[in-house]
Design a protein around this motif. Sequence first.
Motif, PDB file in Angstrom:
ATOM      1  N   HIS A  84       0.858  -1.186   0.000  1.00 30.72           N
ATOM      2  CA  HIS A  84       0.000   0.000   0.000  1.00 30.72           C
ATOM      3  C   HIS A  84       0.891   1.231   0.000  1.00 30.72           C
ATOM      4  O   HIS A  84       1.954   1.226   0.625  1.00 30.72           O
ATOM      5  CB  HIS A  84      -0.903   0.000   1.241  1.00 30.72           C
ATOM      6  CG  HIS A  84      -1.940   1.072   1.243  1.00 30.72           C
ATOM      7  ND1 HIS A  84      -1.690   2.352   1.718  1.00 30.72           N
ATOM      8  CD2 HIS A  84      -3.236   1.066   0.822  1.00 30.72           C
ATOM      9  CE1 HIS A  84      -2.793   3.077   1.595  1.00 30.72           C
ATOM     10  NE2 HIS A  84      -3.741   2.333   1.061  1.00 30.72           N
ATOM     11  N   GLU A 135      -6.758  11.655   7.057  1.00 26.16           N
ATOM     12  CA  GLU A 135      -7.560  10.798   6.182  1.00 26.16           C
ATOM     13  C   GLU A 135      -6.690   9.733   5.517  1.00 26.16           C
ATOM     14  O   GLU A 135      -7.085   8.562   5.413  1.00 26.16           O
ATOM     15  CB  GLU A 135      -8.273  11.644   5.125  1.00 26.16           C
ATOM     16  CG  GLU A 135      -9.151  10.835   4.190  1.00 26.16           C
ATOM     17  CD  GLU A 135      -9.793  11.694   3.117  1.00 26.16           C
ATOM     18  OE1 GLU A 135     -10.755  11.213   2.482  1.00 26.16           O
ATOM     19  OE2 GLU A 135      -9.338  12.825   2.908  1.00 26.16           O
ATOM     20  N   GLN A 136      -5.487  10.119   5.061  1.00 24.26           N
ATOM     21  CA  GLN A 136      -4.594   9.144   4.438  1.00 24.26           C
ATOM     22  C   GLN A 136      -4.133   8.089   5.448  1.00 24.26           C
ATOM     23  O   GLN A 136      -3.976   6.914   5.098  1.00 24.26           O
ATOM     24  CB  GLN A 136      -3.396   9.855   3.821  1.00 24.26           C
ATOM     25  CG  GLN A 136      -3.753  10.727   2.620  1.00 24.26           C
ATOM     26  CD  GLN A 136      -2.521  11.246   1.908  1.00 24.26           C
ATOM     27  OE1 GLN A 136      -1.681  10.479   1.436  1.00 24.26           O
ATOM     28  NE2 GLN A 136      -2.388  12.558   1.832  1.00 24.26           N
ATOM     29  N   CYS A 138      -5.919   7.031   7.950  1.00 23.51           N
ATOM     30  CA  CYS A 138      -7.083   6.148   8.089  1.00 23.51           C
ATOM     31  C   CYS A 138      -7.186   5.180   6.919  1.00 23.51           C
ATOM     32  O   CYS A 138      -7.502   3.991   7.108  1.00 23.51           O
ATOM     33  CB  CYS A 138      -8.360   6.980   8.205  1.00 23.51           C
ATOM     34  SG  CYS A 138      -8.490   7.958   9.712  1.00 23.51           S
ATOM     35  N   GLN A 139      -6.925   5.654   5.716  1.00 24.86           N
ATOM     36  CA  GLN A 139      -6.984   4.788   4.542  1.00 24.86           C
ATOM     37  C   GLN A 139      -5.931   3.689   4.624  1.00 24.86           C
ATOM     38  O   GLN A 139      -6.197   2.530   4.280  1.00 24.86           O
ATOM     39  CB  GLN A 139      -6.789   5.620   3.264  1.00 24.86           C
ATOM     40  CG  GLN A 139      -7.867   6.646   2.992  1.00 24.86           C
ATOM     41  CD  GLN A 139      -9.176   6.016   2.529  1.00 24.86           C
ATOM     42  OE1 GLN A 139      -9.299   4.806   2.407  1.00 24.86           O
ATOM     43  NE2 GLN A 139     -10.181   6.851   2.283  1.00 24.86           N
ATOM     44  N   THR A 140      -4.729   4.044   5.082  1.00 25.29           N
ATOM     45  CA  THR A 140      -3.675   3.040   5.234  1.00 25.29           C
ATOM     46  C   THR A 140      -4.063   1.989   6.259  1.00 25.29           C
ATOM     47  O   THR A 140      -3.901   0.778   6.025  1.00 25.29           O
ATOM     48  CB  THR A 140      -2.353   3.714   5.643  1.00 25.29           C
ATOM     49  OG1 THR A 140      -1.966   4.650   4.637  1.00 25.29           O
ATOM     50  CG2 THR A 140      -1.242   2.687   5.815  1.00 25.29           C
ATOM     51  N   TYR A 143      -6.682  -0.417   4.973  1.00 20.51           N
ATOM     52  CA  TYR A 143      -6.096  -1.493   4.169  1.00 20.51           C
ATOM     53  C   TYR A 143      -5.489  -2.557   5.077  1.00 20.51           C
ATOM     54  O   TYR A 143      -5.698  -3.764   4.877  1.00 20.51           O
ATOM     55  CB  TYR A 143      -5.021  -0.932   3.232  1.00 20.51           C
ATOM     56  CG  TYR A 143      -4.221  -2.000   2.537  1.00 20.51           C
ATOM     57  CD1 TYR A 143      -4.730  -2.664   1.428  1.00 20.51           C
ATOM     58  CD2 TYR A 143      -2.960  -2.357   3.003  1.00 20.51           C
ATOM     59  CE1 TYR A 143      -3.992  -3.659   0.797  1.00 20.51           C
ATOM     60  CE2 TYR A 143      -2.220  -3.353   2.376  1.00 20.51           C
ATOM     61  CZ  TYR A 143      -2.738  -4.002   1.276  1.00 20.51           C
ATOM     62  OH  TYR A 143      -2.018  -4.996   0.657  1.00 20.51           O
ATOM     63  N   ARG A 314     -11.707   1.477   8.355  1.00 22.13           N
ATOM     64  CA  ARG A 314     -12.465   1.795   7.138  1.00 22.13           C
ATOM     65  C   ARG A 314     -13.652   2.680   7.467  1.00 22.13           C
ATOM     66  O   ARG A 314     -13.953   3.627   6.731  1.00 22.13           O
ATOM     67  CB  ARG A 314     -12.934   0.509   6.463  1.00 22.13           C
ATOM     68  CG  ARG A 314     -13.799   0.754   5.221  1.00 22.13           C
ATOM     69  CD  ARG A 314     -14.210  -0.544   4.564  1.00 22.13           C
ATOM     70  NE  ARG A 314     -13.057  -1.240   4.010  1.00 22.13           N
ATOM     71  CZ  ARG A 314     -13.133  -2.397   3.377  1.00 22.13           C
ATOM     72  NH1 ARG A 314     -14.295  -2.998   3.232  1.00 22.13           N
ATOM     73  NH2 ARG A 314     -12.052  -2.960   2.901  1.00 22.13           N
ATOM     74  N   ALA A 317     -12.303   6.114   8.147  1.00 27.75           N
ATOM     75  CA  ALA A 317     -11.902   6.758   6.890  1.00 27.75           C
ATOM     76  C   ALA A 317     -13.116   7.260   6.119  1.00 27.75           C
ATOM     77  O   ALA A 317     -13.098   8.370   5.561  1.00 27.75           O
ATOM     78  CB  ALA A 317     -11.102   5.775   6.035  1.00 27.75           C
ATOM     79  N   THR A 321     -13.726  11.073   5.115  1.00 21.27           N
ATOM     80  CA  THR A 321     -13.928  11.420   3.707  1.00 21.27           C
ATOM     81  C   THR A 321     -15.270  12.118   3.508  1.00 21.27           C
ATOM     82  O   THR A 321     -15.357  13.123   2.792  1.00 21.27           O
ATOM     83  CB  THR A 321     -13.861  10.153   2.837  1.00 21.27           C
ATOM     84  OG1 THR A 321     -12.579   9.531   2.984  1.00 21.27           O
ATOM     85  CG2 THR A 321     -14.080  10.497   1.371  1.00 21.27           C
TER      86      THR A 321
END
Length: 414
Positions: A84, A135-136, A138-140, A143, A314, A317, A321
């Motif tokens: 990722h 936010e990034q 949280c996205q990591t 995943y 998720r 995130a 978002t």
Amino acid sequence: MKLRDMISLTVQRHRAPDHNPTNTAHLELLEEIARGGMGAIFRARDADIGRDVAVKVLLEDHRCRPESTRRFLEEARIAGRLQHPGVVPVYSLGRMPDGRPYFAMKLIKGRTLTALLAERADPAADRMRFLAVFEQVCQTLAYAHSKDVIHRDLKPANIMVGAFGEVQVMDWGLAKVLTRDGAADGERLDPSAEVSGIQTPCGEGSDTGQGGSDTRAGTVLGTPAYMAPEQARGETDKVDERSDVFGLGAILCAVLTGRPPFAGPGAAAQQRASRADLADAFTRLDGSGADAELIALAKRCLAPAPAERPCDAREVAAAVTGYRESVERRLRQAEVANGEARVKAIEERKRRRVALALAASVLLTALVVGGGWGWWTWERATRRATAERAADVALGQADQAGEQAKGGGSGGGR
């Protein structure tokens, strides 16, 4: 100086010499750039490829501790398999001549979120910028959670922000692969998979020591100021994705208020964390001036009971978002409204100018017409007065002539 040509390498740093690695095949170690509880990170030159990399080496203090070695190797394995953009790529795994393991990874050039937050004059400064970073993160983590991996040490110091806005979650040394019934998807990480043939240099032994950083080894894992209550109490069987969610809420708390939920020295912070003493954090959040949606999200993530938190990263995130999109939508609507207001103002000014011009024209016409009529009337009166004066003069002259004629006739008769 290449490591393969040396028996040992001494890095000139203000550190104890037992933290300095010895040698390994194709890597030239340069300077130490960071250090944690179990490992030191060096900038190194990969002679085969011709690029700079980062090399993490197990500290000498942990050389004879099987649990430390296992965690170190697990960090490399987990980070290497989490493909990722928010996870630092691992290039290779090996061991030093003295038996200590190392792994090479991408050299990240940037600054920690801790350093960036400390530069703010006020916690409200650049809030949307830091929310984008969050936010990034949280996205990591979303995943990682999809692969049944939890980080267990989320904090601003483990978030690296690059010069071009790239965000990466660092230090997976306390990461854990969760085991669940039915979670045998081939895409998920297998916690029982063989890592490598690297063994503990000193043979089997106990891992009873503590590292030299805020990250604690043993049953209590994590950093107290950002630690979920179940982690602080050593309830390892209850630590799952929701413990990472608490860590995300703790980072959001630091972004919004400038301080973590459990501020203070390590021992005091751990006690507050174990009691879930969040009154001060919630008070600071309420007084942060942030939007109600963000405050509510932070409080949900920081809920003392795991069941009351979002189920995983998720969900967090998605909430972040959604909030950012709503803010952007409101900004666009405001821009459209401002544009329409400007157009209306311009049209209104045009109408006012036309009305003023028309009024001025009417006034000018009235002045011209009124002035002409007044001049004609004045001229007519002047002519009449002149004529009357002329008539009076003529009559006067006629009367005078008559008188003179009378006088002359009387004299001639005598």
